[in-house]
Write an enzyme that holds these catalytic residues in place. Sequence first.
Site, PDB file in Angstrom:
ATOM      1  N   SER A  62       0.931  -1.212   0.139  1.00 46.60           N
ATOM      2  CA  SER A  62       0.036  -0.064   0.074  1.00 46.60           C
ATOM      3  C   SER A  62       0.888   1.041  -0.011  1.00 46.60           C
ATOM      4  CB  SER A  62      -0.769   0.143   1.319  1.00 46.60           C
ATOM      5  OG  SER A  62      -0.352   0.343   2.338  1.00 46.60           O
ATOM      6  N   ASP A  63       0.398   2.292  -0.694  1.00 42.43           N
ATOM      7  CA  ASP A  63       1.051   3.570  -0.267  1.00 42.43           C
ATOM      8  C   ASP A  63       0.802   3.861   1.226  1.00 42.43           C
ATOM      9  OD1 ASP A  63       2.199   6.032  -0.616  1.00 42.43           O
ATOM     10  OD2 ASP A  63       0.871   6.599  -2.259  1.00 42.43           O
ATOM     11  N   TRP A  64       1.749   4.708   1.762  1.00 41.78           N
ATOM     12  CA  TRP A  64       1.784   5.022   3.293  1.00 41.78           C
ATOM     13  C   TRP A  64       0.628   5.339   3.667  1.00 41.78           C
ATOM     14  CZ3 TRP A  64       5.422   2.767   1.126  1.00 41.78           C
ATOM     15  CH2 TRP A  64       6.709   2.402   2.088  1.00 41.78           C
ATOM     16  N   ALA A  68      -2.352   3.888   3.289  1.00 39.39           N
ATOM     17  CA  ALA A  68      -3.305   3.662   2.619  1.00 39.39           C
ATOM     18  C   ALA A  68      -3.921   2.564   2.614  1.00 39.39           C
ATOM     19  CB  ALA A  68      -3.056   3.895   1.018  1.00 39.39           C
TER      20      ALA A  68
END
Length: 819
Positions: free
Chosen positions: A224-226, A228
């Site tokens: 995941s993006d940070w 997210a």
Amino acid sequence: MPDKDYDALLEAMTLEEQVSLLSGASFWRTAAIERLGVAPVKLTDGPNGARGEDFSGGIRSAAYPVGIALAATWAPSLVEEAAADLAREARSKGARVLLGPTVNMHRNPLNGRNFECFSEDPTLASAMAVAYVRGVQSQGVGATIKHFIGNECEHERRTTSSQIDETTLREIYLPPFEAAVKEARVACVMTAYNALNGVHTSQNHWLLEDVLRGEWGFDGVVMSDWTATHSTAEGLLAGLDLEMPGPTVHRGAKLIAAARDDAALAGAVRRSARRILALADRVGAGEQDDLDTERAEDRPETRALIRRLGAEAAVLLKNDDRQLPLDPARLSRVAVIGPNSAKAVMFGGGSAQINAHYSVSPLQGLRQALPGVEITHAIGCPGDRYLPLLDQPVEIRFFEGVTMQGDPVLVKQGETSEFRWFGPVAPEVDHLAFSARLATTYEAPETGAYEIGLMSAGTSRLYVDGVLVLDAWNGWSRGQSYFGHGSDERRTVLHMQAGRRYEITLDYACGDGLTTTLKAVRFGLRPPSAKGSLEEAVALAKEADAVIVVAGLNDSWETEAEDRASLALPEPQDALIEAVLAANPATTVVIQSGSPVQMPWADRARSILQLWYPGQECGHALADVLTGRAEPGGRLPQSFPAGPEGLEGVMQRPDRGASVPYDEGSFIGYRGFLRRGDRPAFPFGHGLGYADIRFGESRVSATPEGASVEVVLQNHSDRPGQEVVQIYLRGAEDNACWLRAFRKLRLQPGERGEVRLDLTRRDFSRWSEEDGEWREMVGPVEILIGRSVEVIHNTHMVDLAGSKHCFAMSQTAGSETLR
């Protein structure tokens, strides 16, 4: 390590240990299992430099040109070389995985992160993605292609849903990811903050399992993006392997409890844990890795490469009367003017920022390149969005709790008046609840009214000689700074006397619930003369043999988590450019930006150079191009519109929680201009050189895979040069035009060269949503050969009859405008 060994290793793990691998142990590291010899993997930002674990300051690193500049080279081999060098930078920071490249498309010209991405065209973006990934991974570092998918708008990116039909996804937005998986076997894929068609990308089963793994055969790690990750079971079952950052929010004890009673979930835990183990082996992570030591390696070969990249990326948009290159023998005085002239604007804002080894400003570069010429300088007007930082040591003292009581737990020195922390601050500091006091002494260089500004993610207040002058403590409110976590800048004016020393202190606190993920504080100060003077700039311009105006944007205008508000340059830069052009026609306008800007003065400028954000060798690369030491090698990877007309839909800022409809379908960028019949200021693929290279005859022939296009070029000048051969296809169905192949060719004076470009059956196809697959275009297709999407030199007709290609060998000689 073969699969059977992974099975044995997984069998030896407890469920708790398997689950521990599925979220970060910290902001930049995966978990270790020491008893079984499972090593952690360290990750680092980002696409234009390997920063290491410190989000602000930290160990110095090389600053490379940004993504759009790399794409502007139209030279995949050069991008691969740059990416390999960048991977060595990542290793110097102890990292095994690099968080790049960013391959979202230039749908919205105001997107704050366009500078980090490659192009509006999927063919160009795909070629750059493959080259970048191959370069990074050639050094044993894993690349992470991002953001999967539909992150073409930074404003409200965490709350919006990109509504994209499958045809548009397949034709425009998915190809760079697909190419990176199939052609370069990228190690990692990072999901986006936004949702896709109502489902968060980090838990979108169709996207991650059906397409990425099922169709494309991706065998790496999906992270995941940070912050997210949005669920415990749903994301894992949809194919999300790694929640970042750590410590976990959605996994850990929650996932352990859920997996004990759910065989399907336990199987998903095991599959994802296997992929984390495989990634660690693939990038060579070991128990003996020193993850804490980060080295600053300022290599001569890296300096030379970045300088060459900057020149190869620079796009000469206009050069009437052959104003460039400058002839030093004919110059006695050159005026260098503009808000970006005396500082090196190296990159955009957000996770792309690094602490560069050094920087070379345009003024410095030109002074070194023209040693026998008098170089005069004027700022002309300010260009900063926020007041400039103090470039001097600033002490910061950290305290336990938010009231600055007791002895400090840590004292550090900063190099400027800004501090940012993404995640942990230091082992001694509780990053969830701490306070700090910044202090420095400032000696006023002149007498007059000084502007001073303050902003923070967290509460802050600023004192000068013990007097409170700015308060972002009481009544703090969230603004647009620091990824949307910070306040807007608060400003005031103070009278200062030349030579007097002023004590500046700032109190900062974090822990009251305002922010816990990102903490930041900065103060800026501008002396009266730093605003610049239009009159001074005009006076210098009138006295010069040549004028270089360096204007544009910077990392505060183009930044992650925020989109630009307008295509216009910040005021009053247009007025400065207009005044200087009127004062001296021998003016070259240099624009620094990572996306298009309006140029209402373009008709009056003889020469315009788009420099982008070229990294730490900014001034040297610019001087090389202006003096003819290097050819301006760039071509536009994005159309430059003359204004907002026709683009209102894609530039609209979405409301919180809104859907973002991609109603234009596949007609973004140059396809949109052609469909609307609009003329951009400068078209996709455009760029001029100093040499006179002309297109000659061309041939098209059938191949088992599709078609082969051969083009002859010749250099008719007495200097070496280069040209980019661009092949477009235009179908009869909807008159859509597609870049399908390109090649950059370098020719010596008088040299004749030939380029061969192959087209596949996929190139002659469009996505059929009804059939769920690629189908060849119906009817005749034009093969267009030219130097941009608008300047076409040769055309050939291809009649797609059944499963075979029958070629009509008609050719149109000369140049035409594609309309």
